[in-house]
Design an enzyme around this catalytic site. Structure first.
Site, mmCIF file in Angstrom:
data_model
loop_
_atom_site.group_PDB
_atom_site.id
_atom_site.type_symbol
_atom_site.label_atom_id
_atom_site.label_comp_id
_atom_site.label_asym_id
_atom_site.label_seq_id
_atom_site.Cartn_x
_atom_site.Cartn_y
_atom_site.Cartn_z
ATOM 1 N N ASP A 293 -5.657 13.574 -7.284
ATOM 2 C CA ASP A 293 -4.397 13.658 -6.572
ATOM 3 C C ASP A 293 -3.683 12.322 -6.796
ATOM 4 O O ASP A 293 -4.270 11.348 -7.263
ATOM 5 C CB ASP A 293 -4.617 13.944 -5.071
ATOM 6 C CG ASP A 293 -3.350 14.500 -4.405
ATOM 7 O OD1 ASP A 293 -2.251 14.360 -4.980
ATOM 8 O OD2 ASP A 293 -3.459 15.077 -3.300
HETATM 9 C C1 BGC Z 1 -0.073 15.903 -3.085
HETATM 10 C C2 BGC Z 1 -0.389 16.853 -4.200
HETATM 11 C C3 BGC Z 1 0.721 16.829 -5.218
HETATM 12 C C4 BGC Z 1 0.910 15.416 -5.738
HETATM 13 C C5 BGC Z 1 2.004 15.280 -6.789
HETATM 14 C C6 BGC Z 1 0.314 14.539 -3.606
HETATM 15 O O1 BGC Z 1 0.863 13.800 -2.574
HETATM 16 O O2 BGC Z 1 -1.178 15.795 -2.222
HETATM 17 O O3 BGC Z 1 -0.563 18.142 -3.688
HETATM 18 O O4 BGC Z 1 0.439 17.718 -6.264
HETATM 19 O O5 BGC Z 1 1.246 14.583 -4.644
HETATM 20 O O6 BGC Z 1 3.258 15.386 -6.250
#
Ligand code: BGC
Length: 752
Positions: A293
């Site tokens: 993530d």
């Molecule tokens: C989220 C993810 C997301 C990523 C990219 C993170 O803050 O937890 O679900 O895909 O950001 O935007």
């Protein structure tokens, strides 16, 4: 990476993001067979070879730096406070970008968030795309085809927009009803959630792009998500959160999996040997790649050796761990050459396997059939809306002469959930300036007006709107009307949990006052998940519309007027009080910056309705619940075990006067064996019936839903017992029961 730092990156990145370079509308690029000459120099482009063989062929040609480039992802949005400018080749205000190896025919990776549609990071030049209803709403359809069609729609828009890897496929179990991201997920039951999200992933990937299963694992609350540590009994985890992910993985076969921010058993999700190497890659046999993530990578050597294949979204992490430090680690042998090849090979495998390499995405454009896609979203919303209560107020009839619509900007639009999954609608936001100025804001209303859609259907009715900000004015209008529609909402968003399950902004008092002024009050809810309803006995009808997507206004109007018969059923339990939940408040709430804490899931696999059953709590509305404008009759229930398979068959008949869809639910309850709860959902089927029509349904129960997981032997054990098969309309509305003897059986970790 702290939450505040993340906020700043997004806020500043958005403010300075460059213009969107999407003017050149291009048609979809078709896969063309490689020429003999190309095949001679690039044998891995031979589409007759399998993905594994092609991967090995191209890996042999790659330099260390080329392999490295596949393992390092960047944020697709500027972050000036970190002196970070997004890679030139990325799409502005996008989630991510990874350099490919063009000389070998390996494309760049363009990543977009895509839980409900092709998302944009906030800022001045968002891409306007079609948004489906929330993931929770899609789960409420209990219709896997709706899941697939929605995924296919998102995938099609992504491809046209130039994205080839989507961060779609969130299936964290709704274990904590106040979790701010529940709207992105598939509800509280591992089977329903896994089936629905699995089909969505499959739909996305039907466009020859990759979808991502996330967040792996136990990221079930937003409070302290970067710092919390989850403890859960291993077997209980396999029967709950991990089982939802496992079903979605098996059905969707995603090219990538995103590991989560939180720690599990003391170790970060993105460097957890247990989660990544053992459960995902070894036990389940996952062959694609694990990406972190954004801001969830914390090391080079432990992360790489414990199963992380690709760092994402730099500069969210403290360091570019998978750039030079990884090269150094490989040269020193801290990360073996074999593992390094495995990391790059996994990315390549998924790109070959899903057809990304053979079907390159065109340069991004917005050449999209919005009308067609809007209808796909509308259909989803129409099957998702749940009729919770109806004292004969609905469907609305033309004889109602004066209707008051109160609250939630229902004159102009419908609400959506906030955060990285935010999709911006065609035509701009219906209301601007709402919600936080920085991430996870803004609060976005889609310009699909329930009021206008109702006016079009009730031309002889006078419909008056009031914002609902002054309770007295609203109550006076209610008293002067024949019927009132109160639109109440709860905006939820990534990074923040709801403080409690009450509707915010004094809306309970508003509804109570309106209902007192006019008994014919219908409440239309737009919420991320469950809310309490202290006014329930005083209103005539309640409709849960979730976040209904870019065509939500039409969908709501069609359900309210009976053009569409409601058929959504709750994918979660609505508690009668927070005291009924495993924890009185979200652990660690309100969040204290950088504070580490444990979240102990002592309830184990006893999640949602299972918890309510096990503790004899009567919910406000049970899991699986949903009313219709018609009635159904269930009969001929039979349960048999044949070839080790539990088959359940029955008939459903529409005994009312209008056509409608019903969700037949099969629950299983062992008579002597102790499970985590008295019963589990074993299977379900949505049926569509004309008045008087009946249909024969036959379903098979996945053996894992009859078994207890054993950690030591990594097996699922079905106990020899007599089991009650409960055919039901919700977790607490049995229609018919049967008993069946099931012999003892032991299955491997994958239920085989
Ligand atoms: C989220 C993810 C997301 C990523 C990219 C993170 O803050 O937890 O679900 O895909 O950001 O935007």
């Amino acid at each position: 990476m702290t939450f505040l730092k993340k906020l700043s990156i997004i806020a500043m990145g958005c403010a300075l993001a460059g213009p969107i370079l999407m003017a050149n509308a291009q048609t979809q690029q078709q896969a063309s067979a490689p020429s003999q000459k190309e095949l001679a120099s690039k044998p891995w482009m031979n589409t007759r070879l399998g993905a594994h063989e092609r991967t090995q062929l191209v890996l042999k040609e790659m330099t260390v730096d080329e392999k490295l480039s596949l393992l390092m992802g960047y944020f697709g949005t500027d972050a000036p406070w970190k002196n970070f400018t997004r890679p030139e080749e990325s799409y502005p205000q996008s989630a991510g970008f990874v350099y490919g190896v063009p000389r070998l025919g390996i494309p760049n990776i363009w990543q977009a968030d895509a839980g409900v549609g092709v998302a944009s990071q906030s800022g001045p030049n968002v891409r306007e795309r079609t948004a489906l209803p929330s993931g929770m709403a899609t789960a409420a359809t209990w219709n896997p085809k709706i899941g697939f069609d929605g995924g296919a729609m998102i995938g099609a828009e992504a491809r046209i927009s130039g994205f080839n890897v989507l961060l779609a496929g969130g299936v964290n179990l709704v274990r904590e009803p106040r979790n701010g991201r529940n709207f992105e997920y598939g509800g509280e039951d591992p089977y329903l959630a896994g089936v629905m999200v699995g089909h969505q992933i499959k739909g996305v990937q039907s466009n020859h792009i990759v979808s991502t299963l996330k967040h792996f694992a136990y990221n079930d609350q937003e409070t302290g998500r970067f710092n919390l540590n989850v403890n859960i009994d291993e077997a209980a985890g396999r029967m709950s959160d991990l089982l939802a992910l496992q079903f979605a993985y098996e059905i969707g076969n995603p090219g990538s999996v995103m590991c989560s921010y939180n720690r599990v058993y003391g170790v970060y999700g993105c460097e957890s040997d247990y989660l990544l190497n053992e459960v995902l890659k070894k036990d389940w046999g996952f062959k694609g790649w694990v990406m972190s993530d954004w801001g969830a990578t914390h090391s080079t050597v432990p992360a790489a050796n414990n199963g992380l294949d690709q760092q994402s979204g730099f500069p969210f992490d403290v360091s570019a761990y998978f750039k030079e430090p990884l090269k150094e680690a490989v040269m020193n042998g801290w990360v073996s050459q074999e593992r390094f090849n495995d990391m790059a090979g996994r990315v390549l495998f998924a790109l070959f396997d899903k057809g990304v390499i053979d079907n390159p995405v065109p340069k991004g454009s917005n050449n999209i059939d919005f009308k067609k896609h809007g209808l796909i979203s509308q259909k989803d919303a129409e099957e998702a809306i749940v009729l919770l209560k109806n004292d004969k107020l609905l469907p609305l009839t033309k004889s109602v002469k004066k209707i008051a619509i109160i609250g939630s900007h229902a004159n102009v639009g419908v609400l959506s959930g906030g955060g990285s999954s935010q999709v911006y609608p065609l035509g701009g936001m219906a209301v601007s300036g709402l919600g936080p100025k920085i991430f996870p804001g803004p609060m976005v209303y889609y310009p699909s007006s329930p009021m206008k859609a109702l006016e079009a259907r009730l031309p002889d009715t006078r419909i008056t709107f009031d914002e609902g900000t002054n309770i007295q004015i609203a109550a006076t209008l209610a008293a002067e009307s024949d019927l009132v529609l109160v639109f109440a909402n709860q905006w939820t968003a990534e990074s923040v949990d709801a403080a409690n399950l009450s509707l915010p902004d004094n809306q309970d008092a508003l509804i109570a006052a309106v209902a007192k002024a006019n008994k014919k009050t219908v409440v239309v809810l737009q919420t991320g998940g469950a809310v309490l309803m202290p006014w329930l006995n005083d209103v005539g009808a309640v409709v849960e519309a979730w976040y209904p997507g870019t065509s939500g206004g039409e969908a709501i109007a069609r359900v309210l007027t009976g053009e569409v018969n409601p058929s959504g059923h709750l994918p979660i339990t609505f508690p009668a009080a927070e005291a009924q939940l495993p924890r009185l408040k979200v652990d660690g709430y309100p969040e204290v910056k950088d504070q580490r804490f444990d979240v102990n899931y002592t309830e184990g696999a006893t999640v949602g309705y299972k918890w309510f059953d096990a503790h004899n709590h009567t919910p406000l509305f049970p899991f699986g619940y949903g009313l219709s404008y018609t009635d159904f009759e269930f009969s001929d229930l039979k349960a048999t075990v044949k070839n080790d398979q539990l088959n359940v068959s029955f008939r459903v008949k529409n005994i009312g006067v209008v056509a409608g869809k019903e969700v037949a639910q099969v629950y299983i309850a062992p008579l002597n064996t102790k499970w985590e709860a008295p019963k589990r959902l074993g299977a379900f089927q949505k049926v569509d019936l004309k008045p008087g029509e009946s249909t024969q349904v036959s379903v098979v129960v996945d053996p894992r839903l009859l078994a207890i997981y054993q950690s030591e032997s990594k097996t699922w054990k079905i106990a020899k017992d007599q089991y009650e098969i409960i055919l039901a309309r919700s977790a607490i509305e049995p229609q018919s029961t049967a008993k069946v003897k099931i012999p003892a059986r032991t299955l491997n970790v994958n239920g085989k």
